[in-house]
Design a protein around this motif. Structure first.
Motif, PDB file in Angstrom:
ATOM      1  N   ASP A 158      -7.564  -3.053  -4.821  1.00 34.13           N
ATOM      2  CA  ASP A 158      -6.319  -2.504  -5.361  1.00 34.13           C
ATOM      3  C   ASP A 158      -5.231  -3.581  -5.406  1.00 34.13           C
ATOM      4  O   ASP A 158      -4.474  -3.663  -6.383  1.00 34.13           O
ATOM      5  CB  ASP A 158      -5.841  -1.328  -4.504  1.00 34.13           C
ATOM      6  CG  ASP A 158      -6.785  -0.142  -4.557  1.00 34.13           C
ATOM      7  OD1 ASP A 158      -7.310   0.142  -5.653  1.00 34.13           O
ATOM      8  OD2 ASP A 158      -7.003   0.499  -3.508  1.00 34.13           O
ATOM      9  N   TYR A 159      -5.153  -4.379  -4.356  1.00 38.08           N
ATOM     10  CA  TYR A 159      -4.198  -5.491  -4.338  1.00 38.08           C
ATOM     11  C   TYR A 159      -4.570  -6.528  -5.403  1.00 38.08           C
ATOM     12  O   TYR A 159      -3.712  -7.032  -6.132  1.00 38.08           O
ATOM     13  CB  TYR A 159      -4.191  -6.161  -2.971  1.00 38.08           C
ATOM     14  CG  TYR A 159      -3.591  -5.340  -1.848  1.00 38.08           C
ATOM     15  CD1 TYR A 159      -2.249  -5.453  -1.523  1.00 38.08           C
ATOM     16  CD2 TYR A 159      -4.376  -4.468  -1.099  1.00 38.08           C
ATOM     17  CE1 TYR A 159      -1.691  -4.720  -0.481  1.00 38.08           C
ATOM     18  CE2 TYR A 159      -3.844  -3.732  -0.049  1.00 38.08           C
ATOM     19  CZ  TYR A 159      -2.498  -3.862   0.255  1.00 38.08           C
ATOM     20  OH  TYR A 159      -1.964  -3.129   1.285  1.00 38.08           O
ATOM     21  N   THR A 216      -8.512   4.146   5.124  1.00 35.30           N
ATOM     22  CA  THR A 216      -8.955   2.756   5.126  1.00 35.30           C
ATOM     23  C   THR A 216      -7.889   1.894   4.478  1.00 35.30           C
ATOM     24  O   THR A 216      -7.129   2.351   3.613  1.00 35.30           O
ATOM     25  CB  THR A 216     -10.289   2.582   4.377  1.00 35.30           C
ATOM     26  OG1 THR A 216     -10.771   1.258   4.591  1.00 35.30           O
ATOM     27  CG2 THR A 216     -10.120   2.811   2.882  1.00 35.30           C
ATOM     28  N   GLU A 217      -7.804   0.643   4.924  1.00 36.03           N
ATOM     29  CA  GLU A 217      -6.950  -0.347   4.283  1.00 36.03           C
ATOM     30  C   GLU A 217      -7.392  -1.720   4.769  1.00 36.03           C
ATOM     31  O   GLU A 217      -7.953  -1.854   5.865  1.00 36.03           O
ATOM     32  CB  GLU A 217      -5.473  -0.114   4.599  1.00 36.03           C
ATOM     33  CG  GLU A 217      -5.091  -0.226   6.055  1.00 36.03           C
ATOM     34  CD  GLU A 217      -3.627   0.099   6.288  1.00 36.03           C
ATOM     35  OE1 GLU A 217      -2.980   0.634   5.374  1.00 36.03           O
ATOM     36  OE2 GLU A 217      -3.144  -0.180   7.392  1.00 36.03           O
ATOM     37  N   ASN A 236      -3.899   7.662   1.771  1.00 36.86           N
ATOM     38  CA  ASN A 236      -4.796   7.452   2.911  1.00 36.86           C
ATOM     39  C   ASN A 236      -5.820   6.344   2.734  1.00 36.86           C
ATOM     40  O   ASN A 236      -6.413   5.884   3.707  1.00 36.86           O
ATOM     41  CB  ASN A 236      -5.525   8.756   3.263  1.00 36.86           C
ATOM     42  CG  ASN A 236      -6.405   9.246   2.121  1.00 36.86           C
ATOM     43  OD1 ASN A 236      -6.006   9.181   0.959  1.00 36.86           O
ATOM     44  ND2 ASN A 236      -7.591   9.729   2.442  1.00 36.86           N
ATOM     45  N   ARG A 237      -6.049   5.896   1.501  1.00 37.88           N
ATOM     46  CA  ARG A 237      -7.094   4.881   1.309  1.00 37.88           C
ATOM     47  C   ARG A 237      -6.630   3.832   0.298  1.00 37.88           C
ATOM     48  O   ARG A 237      -6.353   4.150  -0.863  1.00 37.88           O
ATOM     49  CB  ARG A 237      -8.405   5.519   0.848  1.00 37.88           C
ATOM     50  CG  ARG A 237      -9.016   6.427   1.919  1.00 37.88           C
ATOM     51  CD  ARG A 237     -10.322   7.072   1.463  1.00 37.88           C
ATOM     52  NE  ARG A 237     -11.445   6.159   1.498  1.00 37.88           N
ATOM     53  CZ  ARG A 237     -12.120   5.859   2.608  1.00 37.88           C
ATOM     54  NH1 ARG A 237     -11.773   6.374   3.778  1.00 37.88           N
ATOM     55  NH2 ARG A 237     -13.141   5.026   2.563  1.00 37.88           N
ATOM     56  N   THR A 238      -6.555   2.594   0.783  1.00 35.26           N
ATOM     57  CA  THR A 238      -6.217   1.460  -0.085  1.00 35.26           C
ATOM     58  C   THR A 238      -7.242   0.368   0.165  1.00 35.26           C
ATOM     59  O   THR A 238      -7.540   0.030   1.316  1.00 35.26           O
ATOM     60  CB  THR A 238      -4.801   0.938   0.220  1.00 35.26           C
ATOM     61  OG1 THR A 238      -3.853   1.993   0.050  1.00 35.26           O
ATOM     62  CG2 THR A 238      -4.441  -0.208  -0.714  1.00 35.26           C
ATOM     63  N   TYR A 239      -7.770  -0.195  -0.940  1.00 37.15           N
ATOM     64  CA  TYR A 239      -8.809  -1.213  -0.828  1.00 37.15           C
ATOM     65  C   TYR A 239      -8.262  -2.575  -1.226  1.00 37.15           C
ATOM     66  O   TYR A 239      -7.238  -2.684  -1.914  1.00 37.15           O
ATOM     67  CB  TYR A 239      -9.991  -0.849  -1.736  1.00 37.15           C
ATOM     68  CG  TYR A 239     -10.617   0.482  -1.396  1.00 37.15           C
ATOM     69  CD1 TYR A 239     -11.585   0.590  -0.400  1.00 37.15           C
ATOM     70  CD2 TYR A 239     -10.240   1.643  -2.076  1.00 37.15           C
ATOM     71  CE1 TYR A 239     -12.167   1.812  -0.093  1.00 37.15           C
ATOM     72  CE2 TYR A 239     -10.800   2.865  -1.771  1.00 37.15           C
ATOM     73  CZ  TYR A 239     -11.765   2.943  -0.773  1.00 37.15           C
ATOM     74  OH  TYR A 239     -12.337   4.168  -0.463  1.00 37.15           O
ATOM     75  N   GLN A 252       1.886   2.832   3.237  1.00 36.22           N
ATOM     76  CA  GLN A 252       2.815   2.129   4.121  1.00 36.22           C
ATOM     77  C   GLN A 252       4.273   2.300   3.701  1.00 36.22           C
ATOM     78  O   GLN A 252       5.154   1.654   4.277  1.00 36.22           O
ATOM     79  CB  GLN A 252       2.456   0.634   4.159  1.00 36.22           C
ATOM     80  CG  GLN A 252       1.087   0.363   4.758  1.00 36.22           C
ATOM     81  CD  GLN A 252       0.655  -1.085   4.594  1.00 36.22           C
ATOM     82  OE1 GLN A 252       1.420  -1.936   4.155  1.00 36.22           O
ATOM     83  NE2 GLN A 252      -0.602  -1.355   4.946  1.00 36.22           N
ATOM     84  N   ARG A 261       2.423  -6.364   4.078  1.00 37.05           N
ATOM     85  CA  ARG A 261       1.864  -5.308   4.920  1.00 37.05           C
ATOM     86  C   ARG A 261       3.000  -4.795   5.795  1.00 37.05           C
ATOM     87  O   ARG A 261       3.731  -5.582   6.395  1.00 37.05           O
ATOM     88  CB  ARG A 261       0.729  -5.820   5.800  1.00 37.05           C
ATOM     89  CG  ARG A 261       0.138  -4.710   6.673  1.00 37.05           C
ATOM     90  CD  ARG A 261      -0.984  -5.197   7.556  1.00 37.05           C
ATOM     91  NE  ARG A 261      -0.512  -5.963   8.718  1.00 37.05           N
ATOM     92  CZ  ARG A 261      -1.252  -6.172   9.810  1.00 37.05           C
ATOM     93  NH1 ARG A 261      -2.497  -5.699   9.883  1.00 37.05           N
ATOM     94  NH2 ARG A 261      -0.779  -6.888  10.810  1.00 37.05           N
ATOM     95  N   GLY A 264      -3.145   1.731  -4.301  1.00 35.51           N
ATOM     96  CA  GLY A 264      -3.957   2.617  -3.481  1.00 35.51           C
ATOM     97  C   GLY A 264      -3.425   4.037  -3.454  1.00 35.51           C
ATOM     98  O   GLY A 264      -2.616   4.449  -4.291  1.00 35.51           O
ATOM     99  N   SER A 274       0.836  -1.196   0.000  1.00 36.50           N
ATOM    100  CA  SER A 274       0.000   0.000   0.000  1.00 36.50           C
ATOM    101  C   SER A 274       0.874   1.251   0.000  1.00 36.50           C
ATOM    102  O   SER A 274       1.872   1.331   0.728  1.00 36.50           O
ATOM    103  CB  SER A 274      -0.897   0.007   1.236  1.00 36.50           C
ATOM    104  OG  SER A 274      -1.523   1.263   1.386  1.00 36.50           O
TER     105      SER A 274
END
Length: 461
Positions: free
Chosen positions: A209-210, A236-237, A203-206, A175, A223, A200, A172
């Motif tokens: 996306d991965y 969000t993640e 601030n926001r990764t879903y 990170q 992670r 992502g 992400s």
């Protein structure tokens, strides 16, 4: 008198060595070191003369002696020694992070000479280095196997080299942290030979996306613990369980770089941190963390996970360069035993400090004041404050605490006096005043701290 004549007043090295103040430190430092300091002092004195200083023989001698002793003081400031941590930062990176348990220290002392680092004493035959330690770590975390290297950054590089050299590792964007010393995660990825694949936004990764990033060249999903900062608000993640589920569906291994090494739930202290045991239970292929953070041991990079993958790490050529020494292994072994004993709160200094209530810390503050003469105690007040975990663990967390606020005129001078005395005390500046946060001061250090407070606050000392 000309400068040339004044320069002849500069003393010889042998003259300085015979002076009383220099002779007093001659037992603590080698002769070559003293000579080097004297020559530096002579050079500085020479420059002062050339700048116009009118020094006679006596003042030139005093100038060189002062300069020599100043160099000695600078060296003392760099010499590694024990300190009393009164900053309120439990895992203070500049102070060596987690203080070791008495059992770990004893085990290190026992291993300082010859030790059976690679020998089974019952059979008399050679065994694998750290074999028992790896079994303990696996038992503690619920993993199949474990391996240890010299720090967590080394663990990250080794894991990425083995799992994804020349392949993409999905991470992400939020990170991509910078760790201590200015090292950045993208640089660590590059050093490992893995290819960084960001997904992502900051601030926001879903999870999707991965999922969309997985391809033929994907080596792993990772992670990464954010270490020294946290995100709040519109963020969000996916959690580690979701990433592991995706990895299993698509045949992609998942690495959990936990960093802080939290073994037990810390919620009763108001702290929220991902636990190694939870990551392993969720099915992470490999989980890695620091030994000198919430684990409460020495500096090390600990990797736990699937046996077949740990076996690959252990056989990698880099392991020889990254392996830990016998002293570190001894301390890790003892620390793991403490966790497994069921009494870590009683034995690990880090957890003892965490478990102190504000009332406990206030009582320690009162004990220090009771040991001081009235003239000194009257210049100190007990004040509520907040401590922090520090060391790249539980970022943004605050722990209610209590400290001694000192009424002094020159904060910098008094703080330096605390640091340069014996034992050294490291305070902190709080609301433009010197504070001694006693959450990070052990009960056995209270008497010594009281002596140092009296020394630093008594005029003429």
């Amino acid at each position: 008198m000309t400068n040339a004549e004044r320069l002849r007043h500069l003393p010889a090295v042998d003259q300085i060595l015979r002076q009383h103040d220099v002779a007093l430190i001659s037992d603590a430092y080698s002769r070559p070191q003293l000579i080097a300091w004297i020559r530096m002092a002579v050079d500085e004195c020479r420059r002062e003369i050339l700048r116009g200083a009118k020094l006679d023989k006596k003042s030139a001698m005093q100038c060189v002696i002062r300069g020599t002793l100043h160099q000695c003081q600078l060296e003392d400031g760099r010499r590694q020694t024990s300190v009393i941590n009164a900053t309120g930062i439990l895992l203070h990176t500049n102070l060596g992070r987690a203080p070791l348990a008495a059992r770990a220290i004893q085990r290190m002392v026992q291993s300082a000479g010859y030790a059976n680092v690679e020998m089974d004493l019952r059979s008399g035959k050679r065994n694998h280095r750290g074999e028992r330690i790896f079994d303990l770590l696996a038992q503690l975390t619920g993993a199949e196997d474990a391996v240890v290297v010299n720090n967590c950054a080394a663990a990250t590089i080794l894991v990425l080299q083995v799992m994804a050299a020349g392949k993409e590792v999905i991470v992400s964007r939020g990170q991509l942290v910078e760790i201590g010393g200015g090292f950045r995660l993208p640089e660590v990825f590059a050093a490992s030979g893995a290819v960084l694949r960001e997904v992502g936004t900051t601030n926001r990764t879903y999870l999707r996306d991965y999922e969309h990033a997985i391809g033929e060249n994907t080596g792993a999903i990772i992670r990464v613990h954010r270490s020294n900062f946290f995100q709040g608000g519109f963020v969000t993640e996916p959690d580690i369980a979701e990433l592991i589920s995706l990895g299993k569906q698509r045949g992609v291994p998942v690495i959990d770089d936990l960093g802080s090494g939290c073994i037990k739930d810390l919620s009763k202290f108001g702290l929220k941190e991902p636990a190694v045991t939870d990551s392993v239970a969720a099915g992470a292929d490999l989980a890695l963390f620091s030994g000198d953070k919430l684990f409460g041991g020495p500096q090390a990079g600990i990797v736990v996970g699937k046996a077949k993958l740990v076996k690959l790490l252990r056989r990698h050529p880099m392991m020889r360069a990254l392996r830990t020494d016998k002293m570190t292994l001894a301390a890790i072994e003892a620390t793991a035993e403490i966790h497994l004993s069921g009494n870590p709160m009683q034995e690990l200094p880090l957890l003892q400090m965490l478990s102190k209530t504000v009332a406990d810390v206030r009582t320690d503050c009162k004990r220090v004041l009771e040991r001081l003469p009235a003239a000194v105690a009257n210049r100190i007040e007990i004040c509520e404050c907040t401590s922090s975990v520090g060391g790249g663990s539980v970022p943004g967390s605050q722990i209610a605490s209590c400290g001694l606020v000192l009424n002094v005129e020159n904060n910098d001078a008094v703080a330096k006096s605390f640091r340069t005395g014996s034992p050294a005390v490291v305070p902190r500046i709080h609301n433009d005043a010197i504070m001694l946060d006693l959450r990070t001061v052990d009960a056995t250090q209270l008497d010594a701290l009281a002596v140092r407070v009296e020394e630093c606050l008594t005029p003429g000392q």
